[in-house]
Scaffold this motif. Structure first.
Motif, PDB file in Angstrom:
ATOM      1  N   ASN A  91       2.668  -6.973   9.979  1.00 41.94           N
ATOM      2  CA  ASN A  91       2.809  -5.998   9.200  1.00 41.94           C
ATOM      3  C   ASN A  91       3.987  -4.930   9.256  1.00 41.94           C
ATOM      4  O   ASN A  91       4.178  -5.071  10.474  1.00 41.94           O
ATOM      5  N   ILE A  92       3.869  -4.415   8.056  1.00 47.91           N
ATOM      6  CA  ILE A  92       4.830  -2.804   8.221  1.00 47.91           C
ATOM      7  C   ILE A  92       4.066  -1.481   8.367  1.00 47.91           C
ATOM      8  O   ILE A  92       3.760  -2.002   7.006  1.00 47.91           O
ATOM      9  N   PHE A  93       4.533  -0.443   8.876  1.00 44.45           N
ATOM     10  CA  PHE A  93       3.985   0.676   9.208  1.00 44.45           C
ATOM     11  C   PHE A  93       4.993   1.946   8.649  1.00 44.45           C
ATOM     12  O   PHE A  93       5.563   2.130   9.578  1.00 44.45           O
ATOM     13  N   ASP A  94       4.851   2.121   7.353  1.00 44.72           N
ATOM     14  CA  ASP A  94       6.444   2.511   6.781  1.00 44.72           C
ATOM     15  C   ASP A  94       5.537   4.401   6.380  1.00 44.72           C
ATOM     16  O   ASP A  94       5.360   4.443   5.906  1.00 44.72           O
ATOM     17  N   ASN A  95       6.282   5.207   7.957  1.00 41.54           N
ATOM     18  CA  ASN A  95       5.935   6.745   7.826  1.00 41.54           C
ATOM     19  C   ASN A  95       3.750   6.700   7.214  1.00 41.54           C
ATOM     20  O   ASN A  95       3.382   6.890   6.688  1.00 41.54           O
ATOM     21  N   VAL A  96       3.871   6.002   8.369  1.00 39.41           N
ATOM     22  CA  VAL A  96       2.382   5.689   8.584  1.00 39.41           C
ATOM     23  C   VAL A  96       1.635   7.404   9.773  1.00 39.41           C
ATOM     24  O   VAL A  96       2.430   7.094  10.813  1.00 39.41           O
ATOM     25  N   THR A  97       0.704   7.778   9.385  1.00 41.18           N
ATOM     26  CA  THR A  97      -0.067   8.559  10.023  1.00 41.18           C
ATOM     27  C   THR A  97      -1.252   8.061  10.718  1.00 41.18           C
ATOM     28  O   THR A  97      -2.000   7.808   9.773  1.00 41.18           O
ATOM     29  N   TRP A  98      -1.618   8.471  11.647  1.00 42.29           N
ATOM     30  CA  TRP A  98      -3.014   7.568  12.865  1.00 42.29           C
ATOM     31  C   TRP A  98      -3.926   9.438  12.564  1.00 42.29           C
ATOM     32  O   TRP A  98      -2.872   9.717  13.781  1.00 42.29           O
ATOM     33  N   SER A  99      -5.217   9.229  12.599  1.00 43.49           N
ATOM     34  CA  SER A  99      -6.011  10.652  13.237  1.00 43.49           C
ATOM     35  C   SER A  99      -6.045   9.650  14.737  1.00 43.49           C
ATOM     36  O   SER A  99      -6.326   8.529  15.353  1.00 43.49           O
ATOM     37  N   ALA A 100      -6.771  10.805  15.645  1.00 40.45           N
ATOM     38  CA  ALA A 100      -6.984  10.719  16.817  1.00 40.45           C
ATOM     39  C   ALA A 100      -8.502   9.973  17.275  1.00 40.45           C
ATOM     40  O   ALA A 100      -9.128   9.749  16.332  1.00 40.45           O
ATOM     41  N   PRO A 101      -8.758   9.002  17.683  1.00 40.02           N
ATOM     42  CA  PRO A 101     -10.061   8.306  17.989  1.00 40.02           C
ATOM     43  C   PRO A 101     -11.269   9.392  17.992  1.00 40.02           C
ATOM     44  O   PRO A 101     -10.968  10.125  18.511  1.00 40.02           O
ATOM     45  N   GLY A 102     -12.257   8.897  17.277  1.00 43.17           N
ATOM     46  CA  GLY A 102     -13.201   9.906  17.862  1.00 43.17           C
ATOM     47  C   GLY A 102     -14.854   8.018  17.627  1.00 43.17           C
ATOM     48  O   GLY A 102     -14.802   7.646  17.455  1.00 43.17           O
ATOM     49  N   SER A 103     -16.019   9.531  17.978  1.00 44.85           N
ATOM     50  CA  SER A 103     -16.810   8.660  17.206  1.00 44.85           C
ATOM     51  C   SER A 103     -17.324   7.428  16.415  1.00 44.85           C
ATOM     52  O   SER A 103     -17.900   6.460  16.663  1.00 44.85           O
ATOM     53  N   GLU A 104     -16.749   7.900  15.056  1.00 45.59           N
ATOM     54  CA  GLU A 104     -17.180   7.308  14.391  1.00 45.59           C
ATOM     55  C   GLU A 104     -15.725   7.183  13.525  1.00 45.59           C
ATOM     56  O   GLU A 104     -15.413   7.049  12.227  1.00 45.59           O
ATOM     57  N   ASN A 105     -14.854   7.627  14.812  1.00 45.44           N
ATOM     58  CA  ASN A 105     -13.251   7.194  13.533  1.00 45.44           C
ATOM     59  C   ASN A 105     -12.734   6.264  14.147  1.00 45.44           C
ATOM     60  O   ASN A 105     -12.913   6.680  15.555  1.00 45.44           O
ATOM     61  N   LYS A 106     -12.112   4.970  14.612  1.00 47.75           N
ATOM     62  CA  LYS A 106     -11.585   4.262  15.384  1.00 47.75           C
ATOM     63  C   LYS A 106     -10.213   3.709  14.501  1.00 47.75           C
ATOM     64  O   LYS A 106     -10.687   2.185  14.186  1.00 47.75           O
ATOM     65  N   PRO A 107      -9.903   4.507  14.292  1.00 43.64           N
ATOM     66  CA  PRO A 107      -8.179   4.047  14.196  1.00 43.64           C
ATOM     67  C   PRO A 107      -7.184   2.233  14.380  1.00 43.64           C
ATOM     68  O   PRO A 107      -7.457   2.981  16.295  1.00 43.64           O
ATOM     69  N   ALA A 108      -6.868   2.012  14.197  1.00 45.53           N
ATOM     70  CA  ALA A 108      -6.314   0.684  14.903  1.00 45.53           C
ATOM     71  C   ALA A 108      -4.692   1.376  15.180  1.00 45.53           C
ATOM     72  O   ALA A 108      -4.917   0.082  16.416  1.00 45.53           O
TER      73      ALA A 108
ATOM     74  N   ASN B 220       1.395  -7.134   5.079  1.00 50.42           N
ATOM     75  CA  ASN B 220       1.659  -6.364   4.117  1.00 50.42           C
ATOM     76  C   ASN B 220       2.214  -5.316   5.168  1.00 50.42           C
ATOM     77  O   ASN B 220       3.148  -4.263   5.703  1.00 50.42           O
ATOM     78  N   TYR B 221       2.301  -4.786   3.390  1.00 42.65           N
ATOM     79  CA  TYR B 221       3.617  -3.368   3.851  1.00 42.65           C
ATOM     80  C   TYR B 221       3.038  -1.924   3.498  1.00 42.65           C
ATOM     81  O   TYR B 221       2.197  -1.734   2.517  1.00 42.65           O
ATOM     82  N   PHE B 222       2.621  -1.432   4.623  1.00 46.55           N
ATOM     83  CA  PHE B 222       2.182   0.039   3.985  1.00 46.55           C
ATOM     84  C   PHE B 222       3.446   1.427   4.299  1.00 46.55           C
ATOM     85  O   PHE B 222       3.609   1.478   5.411  1.00 46.55           O
ATOM     86  N   LYS B 223       3.541   2.389   3.107  1.00 45.38           N
ATOM     87  CA  LYS B 223       4.053   3.818   3.088  1.00 45.38           C
ATOM     88  C   LYS B 223       3.353   4.874   2.757  1.00 45.38           C
ATOM     89  O   LYS B 223       2.252   4.320   1.995  1.00 45.38           O
TER      90      LYS B 223
ATOM     91  N   TYR C  42       1.104  -1.496  -0.080  1.00 45.48           N
ATOM     92  CA  TYR C  42       0.039  -0.057  -0.420  1.00 45.48           C
ATOM     93  C   TYR C  42       0.814   1.293   0.030  1.00 45.48           C
ATOM     94  O   TYR C  42       1.644   1.516   0.903  1.00 45.48           O
ATOM     95  N   VAL C  43       0.518   1.906  -1.174  1.00 45.75           N
ATOM     96  CA  VAL C  43       1.267   3.338  -1.141  1.00 45.75           C
ATOM     97  C   VAL C  43       0.541   5.000  -1.171  1.00 45.75           C
ATOM     98  O   VAL C  43      -0.578   4.280  -2.304  1.00 45.75           O
TER      99      VAL C  43
END
Length: 525
Positions: free
Chosen positions: A306-323, A281-284, A260-261
């Motif tokens: 999995n590899i997370f290469d330069n991946v950014t994550w949002s803050a969790p909210g009521s309708e967004n729950k990043p892993a 998986n490889y996330f970049k 994933y790029v």
């Protein structure tokens, strides 16, 4: 789209397609060639996916010729391999009529048919602004083609804007070594690259490229469309995709060895009870690559390697729950087929060498080494008239035949949504065919539950005397997560991939009388 990227297709076609047209996978057209190699992932289940193996092979250079080949068969299930070369577009794709087909202008229509392979050959096959629509069909292979710039608005339009779209009781589709691409997002007139909805099951997408689109693809068209599932994604490249890589609503997906790029907004979006096994998986250079997004209907995932290469994550909210930023498993998924995992570190290189159309159908050997498969035909599939399915996990064979092994329901607990007067949830697990449970109305659910995780792959719904045939449509649910394990109609033995759970639910969604379940038996295998 944040970063529109110009499509670059033609420069490499001549040289790369030459390799694809040699002994790497193509035999002479007059021979009954089959797509190279065999299906992988969930497409190997439910009887397998062999496409047109064992049938006639024809060559087509227009969309009309593809339709004519389908319509010229003896029946809608007569096996056929259609070798496609050249550019397929609106100008050369017309409706063809016949008893073995149901086609339309401006779209490649695989509707109410079975046992078909479409494979690109020669100098390559490009479906330009023209989508491939699979509906009420089974046992389909699509291999070594490019589908680009399919629009749902503007001009011309095709297939609701999906490059490849599946809907309405589709079973066993293998899409392999394809390139699916757009030139923008919904505001530019495009929709999904690879969509599945309305009871589509047992699908594999492998060694393919999906790029330059607002939407990669989905499983389930809405939060209530959870009858889809058992989909494998492996060794694919997702590049410059805004979201839906993929979007999962219910069901089970196995996602491994993908690269994933530039996922610009979100990636794997598991929601509405979906369960995803996400391995190696490889996330970049991406954002929010895994989680539940844009809904409060939770989904689940099992992660490893999995590899997370330069991946950014949002803050969790009521309708967004990043892993992330430290993704952890919140479910387990049992995979019923064998597979080999490449190490995540070598995924970018192996996918670069193997994924997409006109790559000679190269695959990984499971040790990070690409190889070209031999042109070994797949076994002939016994034709079945579509859309009447053979007995499967989602359309079981009714009858009193007993599965082997121990009935795990004996000694377990039970509950349900409602019960008619004089009936009991416990009656479905007492081993007594003279007692039964009925819902308070014509529909309802009953569950078997255990105090600890129990592996189940088969149930047997036995109707009480005098009520045979009353049970119509149903769903089997993993009550721990809400995931739909399978759907179908009629009582009898029902099989599905092995699942570890503490509670399993049989939900009757339609009936022709008063349903009476005497026994809800459960088995490990």
């Amino acid at each position: 789209m944040r970063r529109p990227v110009a499509l670059r297709l033609h420069a490499a076609l001549a040289t790369l397609a030459l390799a694809a047209a040699t002994g790497a996978f193509l035999v002479m057209p007059e021979e009954a060639s089959a797509a190279t190699g065999g299906a992988t992932g969930y497409a190997t289940q439910n009887g397998g996916t062999t496409g047109g193996a064992g049938g006639q092979t024809v060559r087509a250079t227009t969309g009309t010729a593809i339709h004519a080949a389908l319509c010229g068969r003896a029946s809608s299930s007569t096996p056929i391999t259609i070798e496609v070369e050249g550019t397929i577009n609106h100008g050369n794709t017309s409706k063809v009529s016949g008893g073995s087909c149901s086609t339309a202008d401006g779209v490649i229509e695989l509707k109410q048919i079975s046992n078909v392979t479409i494979v690109g050959v020669g100098s390559g096959a490009v479906f330009d602004q023209l989508g491939i629509h699979i509906r009420d069909s089974r046992n389909i292979i699509i291999q070594n083609v490019t589908v680009r710039n399919v629009k749902k608005s503007g001009s011309p339009t095709s297939n609701g804007g999906d490059a490849i779209g599946m809907e309405s009781n589709v079973r066993n589709v293998w899409v392999d070594h394809v390139t699916l691409e757009a030139s923008g997002g919904e505001s530019e007139g495009y929709d999904g690259l690879f969509d599945m909805k309305d009871n589509t099951q047992y699908v594999t997408l492998s060694y393919s490229v999906l790029r330059n689109s607002g939407r990669g693809g989905l499983i389930g068209s809405s939060e209530s469309d959870t009858s889809n599932g058992y989909v494998t994604f492996h060794h694919n490249m997702y590049e410059n995709i805004d979201s839906r890589a993929p979007l999962l609503r219910g069901g089970i997906a196995h996602i491994y060895n993908n690269h994933y790029v530039s996922l610009n907004e979100s990636g794997i979006n598991s929601r509405a009870g979906a369960r995803a096994k996400v391995d190696n998986n490889y996330f970049k250079d991406s954002k929010d690559v895994l989680g539940t997004f844009y809904t409060d209907a939770a989904g689940y995932w099992q992660v490893s390697g999995n590899i997370f290469d330069n991946v950014t994550w949002s803050a969790p909210g009521s309708e967004n729950k990043p892993a992330g930023p430290d993704p952890q498993s919140n479910t387990t998924v049992s995979i019923p087929y064998s597979y080999s995992l490449d190490g995540a570190a070598c995924v970018p290189d192996i996918v670069r060498q193997t994924a997409g159309a006109n790559k000679g159908l190269r695959v990984s050997d499971g040790n990070c080494t690409p190889q070209t498969p031999s042109p070994t035909p797949t076994p002939t599939r016994t034709p079945t008239t579509s859309p009447t399915p053979t007995p499967t996990a989602s359309n079981p064979t009714p009858g009193p035949s007993q599965p082997s092994g121990t009935n795990l329901s004996i000694g377990a607990g039970s509950d349900g949504s409602s019960k008619a007067d004089g009936t009991s949830y416990g009656n479905v697990r007492d081993g007594n065919m003279s007692t039964y449970w009925s819902p308070a109305g014509s529909t309802g659910s009953v569950s078997i539950k255990w105090g600890s995780a129990t592996t189940v792959s088969k149930i047997n719904i036995r109707e009480a005397s005098g009520s045979a045939g009353a049970i119509g449509s149903w769903r089997v649910l993993n009550a721990d997560t809400g995931a739909v394990l399978t759907t179908g109609s009629g009582a009898g033995v029902i099989s599905f991939p092995r699942t570890s759970l503490q509670k399993i639910t049989f939900e009757i969604t339609g009936s022709s009388g008063t349903p009476r379940v005497a026994e809800f038996e459960t088995y490990a295998g």
